[in-house]
Scaffold this motif. Structure first.
Motif, short mmCIF file in Angstrom:
data_model
loop_
_atom_site.label_atom_id
_atom_site.label_comp_id
_atom_site.label_asym_id
_atom_site.label_seq_id
_atom_site.Cartn_x
_atom_site.Cartn_y
_atom_site.Cartn_z
N LYS A 337 0.80 -1.22 0.00
CA LYS A 337 0.00 0.00 0.00
C LYS A 337 0.83 1.27 0.00
CE LYS A 337 -4.05 -2.15 2.03
NZ LYS A 337 -4.62 -2.64 3.27
N ASN A 338 1.95 1.28 0.77
CA ASN A 338 2.74 2.52 0.82
C ASN A 338 3.96 2.48 -0.11
OD1 ASN A 338 4.19 0.66 2.19
ND2 ASN A 338 4.36 1.83 4.11
N ASN A 339 4.00 1.44 -0.98
CA ASN A 339 5.05 1.34 -2.00
C ASN A 339 6.47 1.44 -1.46
OD1 ASN A 339 3.41 0.98 -4.32
ND2 ASN A 339 2.82 3.15 -4.14
N ASP A 340 6.74 0.85 -0.27
CA ASP A 340 8.12 0.92 0.22
C ASP A 340 8.85 -0.41 0.02
OD1 ASP A 340 6.85 -0.63 2.05
OD2 ASP A 340 7.58 0.45 3.82
N GLY A 341 8.15 -1.40 -0.62
CA GLY A 341 8.81 -2.68 -0.89
C GLY A 341 9.00 -3.55 0.34
N THR A 342 8.47 -3.09 1.49
CA THR A 342 8.61 -3.84 2.73
C THR A 342 7.22 -4.30 3.18
OG1 THR A 342 10.27 -2.20 3.25
CG2 THR A 342 9.73 -3.74 4.99
N ILE A 343 7.16 -5.47 3.85
CA ILE A 343 5.86 -5.99 4.25
C ILE A 343 5.45 -5.44 5.61
CG2 ILE A 343 4.58 -8.09 4.77
CD1 ILE A 343 6.55 -9.56 2.92
N GLN A 344 4.36 -4.67 5.63
CA GLN A 344 3.80 -4.23 6.91
C GLN A 344 2.64 -5.14 7.26
OE1 GLN A 344 4.76 -1.25 4.92
NE2 GLN A 344 6.54 -1.20 6.29
N TYR A 345 2.85 -6.00 8.29
CA TYR A 345 1.80 -6.92 8.72
C TYR A 345 1.31 -6.44 10.07
CZ TYR A 345 -0.48 -11.27 10.11
OH TYR A 345 -1.39 -12.20 10.53
N VAL A 346 0.18 -5.71 10.09
CA VAL A 346 -0.31 -5.10 11.33
C VAL A 346 -1.82 -5.32 11.49
CG1 VAL A 346 1.46 -3.30 11.45
CG2 VAL A 346 -0.61 -2.91 10.12
N ALA A 347 -2.32 -5.04 12.69
CA ALA A 347 -3.75 -5.27 12.97
C ALA A 347 -4.64 -4.29 12.22
CB ALA A 347 -4.00 -5.16 14.48
N ASP A 348 -4.19 -3.06 12.07
CA ASP A 348 -4.99 -2.02 11.44
C ASP A 348 -5.24 -2.33 9.96
OD1 ASP A 348 -6.24 0.24 10.68
OD2 ASP A 348 -4.45 1.52 10.71
N ALA A 349 -6.49 -2.54 9.59
CA ALA A 349 -6.82 -2.98 8.23
C ALA A 349 -6.40 -1.97 7.17
CB ALA A 349 -8.31 -3.28 8.13
N ALA A 350 -6.38 -0.68 7.51
CA ALA A 350 -6.07 0.35 6.52
C ALA A 350 -4.60 0.31 6.09
CB ALA A 350 -6.42 1.73 7.08
N THR A 351 -3.71 -0.06 7.00
CA THR A 351 -2.29 -0.08 6.64
C THR A 351 -1.72 -1.49 6.48
OG1 THR A 351 -1.82 0.19 8.99
CG2 THR A 351 -1.70 2.17 7.63
N ASN A 352 -2.51 -2.51 6.89
CA ASN A 352 -2.02 -3.89 6.75
C ASN A 352 -1.84 -4.25 5.28
OD1 ASN A 352 -1.36 -6.59 7.39
ND2 ASN A 352 -3.49 -7.18 6.98
N GLU A 353 -0.71 -4.90 4.96
CA GLU A 353 -0.44 -5.19 3.55
C GLU A 353 -0.46 -6.68 3.22
OE1 GLU A 353 2.45 -1.34 2.79
OE2 GLU A 353 3.35 -3.32 3.00
N LEU A 354 -0.67 -7.52 4.25
CA LEU A 354 -0.54 -8.95 4.02
C LEU A 354 -1.78 -9.69 4.47
CD1 LEU A 354 1.56 -11.12 3.12
CD2 LEU A 354 2.15 -11.33 5.54
N LYS A 355 -2.30 -10.54 3.59
CA LYS A 355 -3.42 -11.41 3.98
C LYS A 355 -2.94 -12.85 3.87
CE LYS A 355 -7.56 -8.79 2.91
NZ LYS A 355 -7.62 -8.11 1.60
N ILE A 356 -3.15 -13.62 4.94
CA ILE A 356 -2.73 -15.02 4.95
C ILE A 356 -3.91 -15.90 5.27
CG2 ILE A 356 -1.16 -16.69 5.98
CD1 ILE A 356 0.39 -14.14 6.98
N ASP A 357 -4.17 -16.89 4.43
CA ASP A 357 -5.25 -17.83 4.71
C ASP A 357 -4.80 -18.76 5.83
OD1 ASP A 357 -7.78 -19.18 2.92
OD2 ASP A 357 -6.78 -20.42 4.40
N ARG A 358 -5.65 -18.88 6.87
CA ARG A 358 -5.18 -19.65 8.04
C ARG A 358 -5.06 -21.14 7.75
NH1 ARG A 358 -10.73 -17.80 10.95
NH2 ARG A 358 -12.06 -19.11 9.70
N ASP A 359 -5.72 -21.62 6.68
CA ASP A 359 -5.63 -23.04 6.36
C ASP A 359 -4.25 -23.49 5.93
OD1 ASP A 359 -8.18 -23.58 7.01
OD2 ASP A 359 -8.94 -23.78 4.96
#
Lengths: 564, 85
Positions: A337-359
């Motif tokens: 989302k912020n185009n910095d090439g780094t993965i931001q994995y956070v609770a806040d949905a607006a800035t979170n960049e990673l979705k992982i299927d729990r399965d």
């Protein structure tokens, strides 16, 4: 050798084993087809029960689910094991003494009523079908991921295997195949867990690693470390959870009672030689289940820590190979989302960049921990063993319900033994077809309904069986009205809050703050109250039925499961 | 002791065992793992908070023990009343 070659070898060998056992243990009579002739040793029955019980969901999804739920995941751990205490203490010995083949058999005889029997058959069919559709899907998923065939082809292969040993072997074939499947699945679950526990905490026993300290030099307890990572990223603490206390209570209770009321689990206790065997085999079953269920929360915590440390604030370009492989399946999604090439994995949905299927947690775990190819192949074989063993057990319940509870007991009472066996086999064929159809065309509601099947079992069967044993005064009117009110109330709540029927509803409008998953607890209590009130206002059951109740309370003289 | 009388007594003792064992079952899961989880979390077992540990580990171990205690109690009771044939 590559992962795929290993997978072909290991999966091929285990399938050959299952088929060999099915040919060796094929059923020759209805008694062998329904309950393996009542001659299964308790320890073997314990293993078979464990394999029957632990489905693709337990093997593949549960640890991942806990990994994302933290403390709240305890509802599954306590719910799906505590039910065995209820089963061992309040149901299994008495149902074994009763000595018939199915749950509707018991309900029909104890409440001297074909209406009660029919209500029980319908409940058994609803519960079993929703369950089995999910298993076939699981088989398809494992095939497609590890053997790189189409999901539907995977479902066909799974259907063919189950078809072969369920139709041929009946309960006898299924029981001994499940013993082998238990061994495969538990080995496949434990090997990666031990490796990872060793890596992260230096302790080879995952249950001890879970409460141990990290070996990364921080000298912190694993769970403290995980709590801290969660706080830093804005998630709720791993060991605290987010559900309300009343909901946690209700869900746990519904899962426990539902477990004790599931027809494919109860029927396993008809297969042992006597009452003593029924009691102790419930104990063995829980030991075999507990091995996996106490390891799963450890895997959940290891995987969660590993995952956060691997991805959080790391450059996307540095991600290991498994990351891109799962990205291709769409089960991991990265959106910079912020185009910095780094993965931001956070609770806040607006800035979170990673979705992982729990399965994916259990399936990806060996790759994340960089374990050898044969371990990854083993996990695939384990997932298949878990799915196939549960599917077979459910198919048997369906075919028995059709052949015995409907055809033999209601439509054509004078059918011959041979004819009944044939109709049981045809019932199994029919059940495999329907299961396969749902595996290939999964209705969107399957996953939701599987979780609710426990609520349905809790709200319908459980009170009728318990009262049938512990309340001699309970009569037909009480049990039937209790079952009908219980299951109707549960279905109403499910449809209203889960599927938006009857005007729908939001979580704020839940009754007593209890979710649809936990509502089986409420419906069960209502069932008990209605049964009790109605039975006390109507005539007591006839003397011969009261004699049955006296008789099942005493352990001696439980013969071989008999036809009449 | 008549047969009926014997059966009644056997059943009563069985119900007492059930009551005690199910009380423990309720205590370790619902009380320790859910209702009292916050206060218990102030105590630690190894690196885990005690309430959390009961919810994810301890209750399961106790469940296993409960079933085997039940099996041995009932085997003794069967013998006492001569129902062990």
């Amino acid at each position: 050798m590559s992962v795929q070659t290993w997978t072909f070898i290991i999966v091929g060998l285990t399938f050959a084993l299952y088929i060999g056992i099915a040919i060796w243990a094929r059923a020759g009579s209805t008694s062998e087809f329904y309950v393996a002739g009542g001659g299964v040793p308790p320890i073997a029955n314990g293993m078979a029960t464990a394999a029957d019980w632990m489905s693709a969901a337990s093997f593949i999804s549960m640890a991942g689910l806990i990994s994302f739920m933290g403390y709240d995941g305890g509802v599954f751990l306590m719910g799906w094991t505590g039910g065995y205490v209820l089963l061992a203490l309040t149901l299994a010995p008495y149902l074994r003494k009763f000595g018939k083949f199915t749950v509707p058999d018991f309900i029909g005889d104890r409440y001297y009523s074909n209406v009660a029997r029919t209500v029980a058959v319908i409940c058994a069919l609803i519960v079993s079908f929703t369950y089995v559709a999910g298993q076939m899907r699981g088989v398809g998923l494992v095939f497609s991921r590890f053997l790189e065939v189409d999901i539907n082809t995977g479902v066909y292969i799974g259907m063919a295997i189950v078809f072969f040993y369920a139709v041929l072997g009946g309960m006898k074939g299924i029981t001994y195949t499940q013993v082998a499947q238990y061994c495969v699945l538990i080995f496949a679950f434990m090997v990666p867990a031990i490796f990872i526990s060793m890596n992260m905490t230096g302790n080879p026993i995952p249950q001890l690693g879970f409460i141990g300290t990290m070996t990364d030099g921080s000298n912190m307890a694993l769970l403290d470390k995980l709590d801290q990572l969660h706080r830093d990223l804005g998630f709720a603490e791993y060991t605290s959870g987010t559900k309300s206390m009343i909901d946690v209570f209700a869900i746990t209770f519904a899962l426990m009672v539902g477990t004790a009321g599931l027809p494919h689990v109860i029927v396993r206790f008809f297969t042992v030689p006597d009452v003593k065997g029924a009691r102790v085999s419930a104990g063995y079953a829980l030991v075999f289940i507990a091995i996996l269920y106490t390891t799963a929360p450890a895997i959940a915590a290891f995987a969660r820590t590993n995952l956060i440390e691997t991805v959080s604030n790391q450059p996307y370009a540095d991600m290991p190979e498994w990351f891109s492989k799962w990205e291709q399946t769409g089960l991991i999604v990265f959106d910079d989302k912020n185009n910095d090439g780094t993965i931001q994995y956070v609770a806040d949905a607006a800035t979170n960049e990673l979705k992982i299927d729990r399965d994916i947690m259990v399936l990806a775990n060996p790759e994340i921990a960089d374990l050898p190819a044969w371990v990854i192949a083993l996990v695939a074989a384990g997932g298949l063993a878990a799915a196939l063993s549960t599917a077979a057990g459910l198919l048997l319940v369906i075919s028995t319900s059709i052949a015995r509870d409907l055809i033999k007991m209601q439509i054509r009472p004078n059918i011959s033994e041979k004819g009944e066996l044939l109709s049981a086999r045809i019932g199994a064929v029919f059940a495999v077809m329907v299961a396969g159809y749902f595996g290939i065309n999964p209705p969107g509601f399957v996953a939701a309904v599987v979780a609710l099947a426990f609520g349905l079992a809790a709200a319908s069967f459980f009170p009728a069986i318990i009262l049938g044993i512990f309340d001699k005064r309970m009569n037909r009117q009480g049990a039937v009205s209790g079952m009908i009110v219980g299951i109707t109330l549960m279905l109403f709540y499910m449809i209203k809050f889960k599927f938006d029927g009857f005007g729908g509803g939001t979580p704020e409008q839940w009754w007593f703050g209890i979710s649809p998953e936990g509502f089986g607890t409420v419906a069960m209590f209502v069932n008990f109250i209605v049964s009790f009130a109605v039975s006390r206002m109507t005539t007591p059951p006839p003397q011969d039925v009261q004699d049955i109740v006296e008789d099942i309370r005493l352990p001696s003289g439980a013969g071989e499961a008999h036809v009449h | 002791m008549s047969n009926d009388n014997k059966a009644q007594k056997y059943w009563k003792e069985n119900l007492v065992y059930l009551g005690i064992l199910l009380a423990v079952w309720f205590l370790v899961s619902y009380v320790f793992g859910i209702f009292l989880v916050e206060p218990l979390n102030t105590v630690k077992i190894g690196g885990a908070k005690l309430g959390f540990w009961f919810a994810q580990q301890g209750s399961i171990y106790v469940f296993v023990i409960l079933i085997f205690v039940y099996v041995s109690l009932m085997n003794k009771l069967d013998k006492k009343y001569g129902y062990d044939n």
